[in-house]
Design an enzyme around this catalytic site. Structure first.
Site, short mmCIF file in Angstrom:
data_model
loop_
_atom_site.label_atom_id
_atom_site.label_comp_id
_atom_site.label_asym_id
_atom_site.label_seq_id
_atom_site.Cartn_x
_atom_site.Cartn_y
_atom_site.Cartn_z
N PRO A 31 -2.58 -12.61 9.74
CA PRO A 31 -2.92 -12.51 11.16
C PRO A 31 -3.31 -11.09 11.52
O PRO A 31 -2.80 -10.12 10.96
CB PRO A 31 -1.63 -12.94 11.87
CG PRO A 31 -0.54 -12.69 10.87
CD PRO A 31 -1.16 -12.97 9.54
N ASP A 32 -4.22 -10.95 12.46
CA ASP A 32 -4.67 -9.65 12.94
C ASP A 32 -3.80 -9.26 14.13
O ASP A 32 -4.02 -9.72 15.26
CB ASP A 32 -6.15 -9.71 13.33
CG ASP A 32 -6.74 -8.35 13.57
OD1 ASP A 32 -6.03 -7.49 14.13
OD2 ASP A 32 -7.91 -8.13 13.20
N ILE A 33 -2.79 -8.45 13.89
CA ILE A 33 -1.81 -8.13 14.92
C ILE A 33 -2.44 -7.34 16.06
O ILE A 33 -2.23 -7.64 17.25
CB ILE A 33 -0.63 -7.36 14.30
CG1 ILE A 33 -0.01 -8.17 13.16
CG2 ILE A 33 0.43 -7.05 15.37
CD1 ILE A 33 1.04 -7.40 12.37
N LYS A 89 9.62 -16.17 -11.19
CA LYS A 89 8.81 -15.09 -11.75
C LYS A 89 7.69 -15.66 -12.62
O LYS A 89 7.93 -16.49 -13.50
CB LYS A 89 9.68 -14.14 -12.56
CG LYS A 89 8.90 -12.98 -13.16
CD LYS A 89 9.80 -12.08 -13.99
CE LYS A 89 8.97 -10.96 -14.64
NZ LYS A 89 9.82 -10.09 -15.48
N ASP A 94 -4.10 -6.92 4.68
CA ASP A 94 -5.09 -7.83 5.23
C ASP A 94 -4.95 -9.24 4.67
O ASP A 94 -5.29 -10.22 5.35
CB ASP A 94 -6.50 -7.32 4.96
CG ASP A 94 -6.81 -6.03 5.70
OD1 ASP A 94 -6.40 -5.93 6.87
OD2 ASP A 94 -7.43 -5.13 5.12
N LYS A 119 -14.42 -0.89 14.59
CA LYS A 119 -13.12 -1.58 14.65
C LYS A 119 -12.64 -1.67 16.09
O LYS A 119 -12.14 -2.71 16.51
CB LYS A 119 -12.09 -0.83 13.79
CG LYS A 119 -10.72 -1.47 13.78
CD LYS A 119 -9.78 -0.78 12.80
CE LYS A 119 -8.43 -1.46 12.75
NZ LYS A 119 -7.53 -0.84 11.75
N ASN A 123 0.85 -1.19 0.00
CA ASN A 123 0.00 0.00 0.00
C ASN A 123 0.88 1.24 0.00
O ASN A 123 2.11 1.15 -0.05
CB ASN A 123 -0.95 -0.03 1.20
CG ASN A 123 -0.22 -0.16 2.51
OD1 ASN A 123 0.55 0.71 2.90
ND2 ASN A 123 -0.45 -1.27 3.21
N LYS A 136 -11.91 -5.27 17.70
CA LYS A 136 -10.53 -5.65 18.06
C LYS A 136 -10.33 -5.69 19.58
O LYS A 136 -9.41 -6.30 20.06
CB LYS A 136 -9.54 -4.66 17.45
CG LYS A 136 -9.73 -4.39 15.98
CD LYS A 136 -9.24 -5.49 15.10
CE LYS A 136 -9.28 -5.07 13.64
NZ LYS A 136 -8.80 -6.10 12.72
#
Length: 398
Positions: A303-305, A286, A276, A337, A208, A341
């Protein structure tokens, strides 16, 4: 500033000993007094005359100086300082400190002191990575010894990797933090920053636009308030600030591992823009373009840190702060969120096209807590960081 602070500087025997000359100069520029102690090995790399000239004090070298020992001089040396700094701290010195040996003036001072100790390790990369050194590091940290560095870089021996002694200004920042009276003195904070990169094949990846600017600014602001900061950073465009323990990572899974390894901590701030999803099967070579055919990419969830740390039982940081980069319904999505979380705060910002948040110098944030939303005006990322760090200090009782 370090006006009036007394630093006992123990210079170990390594090629990095030459940096102690600049370190002494920087400390005295800031108003500190420096009492130098040199090991015999250190004298092979830098002369006592040079050290004494810059420190403005004699160099202490011998344990058995009868004039001073009549008054137990080595005990007095170890007690009058505000901080004991070991730079460079060699593998040999680390081993002796761990074992509690007192074989010369330097190690006797370290055994006799009840003053805080800060070590700046310097050694060959293989020595730094050796299991014995890792055990010694863990034990010394458990004993309350603080560390700054080592950094990655070229070695005098021709190898590359972690082991270079931190630069003098980085050590000065750590010293200021160690002897300062900032509201976060004694607090350990983990900060994640930058983007993550999830490989598709050896040359392509998913990522990103995060530059890491906000996370870097926050880490710097926390250091300025006296915190010990572990800076877990993806490949952002903004260099890490001085005075933090830098842990570079690339993928989300590497970031989670690094965060868990950095625990326990008093607070954790998750400013990184973590991918995500990742490609479930990374191609070993390649992927070639074939006319008329598109590659089929199958994704797996990363994984959702934030949730992993926020939902810990024992060992959970007292304050867990997440970031939410949104393009619409910024506050509503951030509130959802935070509840999902189970973190304490969410710092929400609008990253939609035209805001200039990603890669820009300014940010507009909303602080979402359990029962309230604070809308902050647009300000520079440095100002956001300073204000957020102060809020964290208040929450942590600083």
């Amino acid at each position: 500033m370090l006006v009036g602070k007394r630093i006992l500087l123990i210079v170990g025997g390594g090629i990095a000993a030459y940096k102690c000359l600049d370190l002494i100069r920087r400390l005295r520029e800031r108003g500190a007094s420096v009492t130098p102690v040199m090991t015999r090995a250190a004298e092979e790399f830098v002369t006592p005359l040079s050290v004494a000239a810059l420190a403005g004090e004699e160099v202490h070298r011998d344990l058995f100086d009868l004039t001073k020992e009549a008054e137990m001089g080595h005990i007095q040396l170890s007690r009058v300082a505000d901080l004991v700094v070991v730079a460079p701290c060699t593998a040999d010195l680390m081993g002796k400190m761990t074992a509690g040996l007192a074989t010369d003036l330097a190690t006797t001072l370290l055994m006799a002191t009840d003053t805080p100790v800060l070590c700046a390790p310097a050694m060959n990369v293989r020595m730094w990575q050796h299991p014995a050194t890792r055990r010694n590091l863990a034990q010394l940290q458990a004993d309350g010894v603080a560390f700054v560095g080592p950094d990655d870089g070229d070695m005098a021996c021709g190898e590359y990797g972690p082991g270079r002694m931190a630069e003098p200004l980085e050590i000065v920042t750590a010293i200021e933090r160690a002897v300062g009276q900032g509201p976060l003195a004694g607090k350990r904070v983990i900060v994640t920053s930058g983007p993550t990169r999830e490989p598709i094949d050896p040359v392509r990846y998913i990522s990103n636009h995060s530059s890491g600017a906000q996370g870097t600014a926050l880490a710097r602001a926390l250091v300025d308030l006296g915190a010990e900061v572990v800076f877990v950073t993806g490949p952002g465009r903004v260099p890490p600030p001085p005075g933090v323990q830098v842990v570079p990572v690339t993928t989300a899974r590497e970031m989670l591992d690094a965060v868990q390894a950095a625990l326990p901590a008093d607070a954790a701030v998750f400013a990184a823009a973590v991918a995500d999803w990742r490609v479930a099967e990374v191609a070993g070579s390649k992927m070639k373009k074939t006319a008329g055919k598109m590659p089929a990419l199958h994704f797996a969830e990363n994984p959702d840190i934030l949730a992993t740390v926020a939902q810990m039982g024992a060992g959970r940081p007292e304050l867990v702060v997440g970031f939410a980069a949104e393009t619409d319904d910024v506050v509503a999505n951030a509130q959802a969120k935070r509840a999902r979380k189970r973190c304490d705060w969410i710092v929400a910002n609008d990253v939609s096209e035209g805001t200039g948040t990603f890669g820009g110098a300014e940010n507009t944030v909303h602080i979402v807590t359990e029962g309230a939303v604070e809308d902050w005006p647009r300000m520079t990322k440095d100002d956001v960081a300073a204000r957020l760090a102060q809020r964290m200090a208040e929450a942590l009782g600083g």
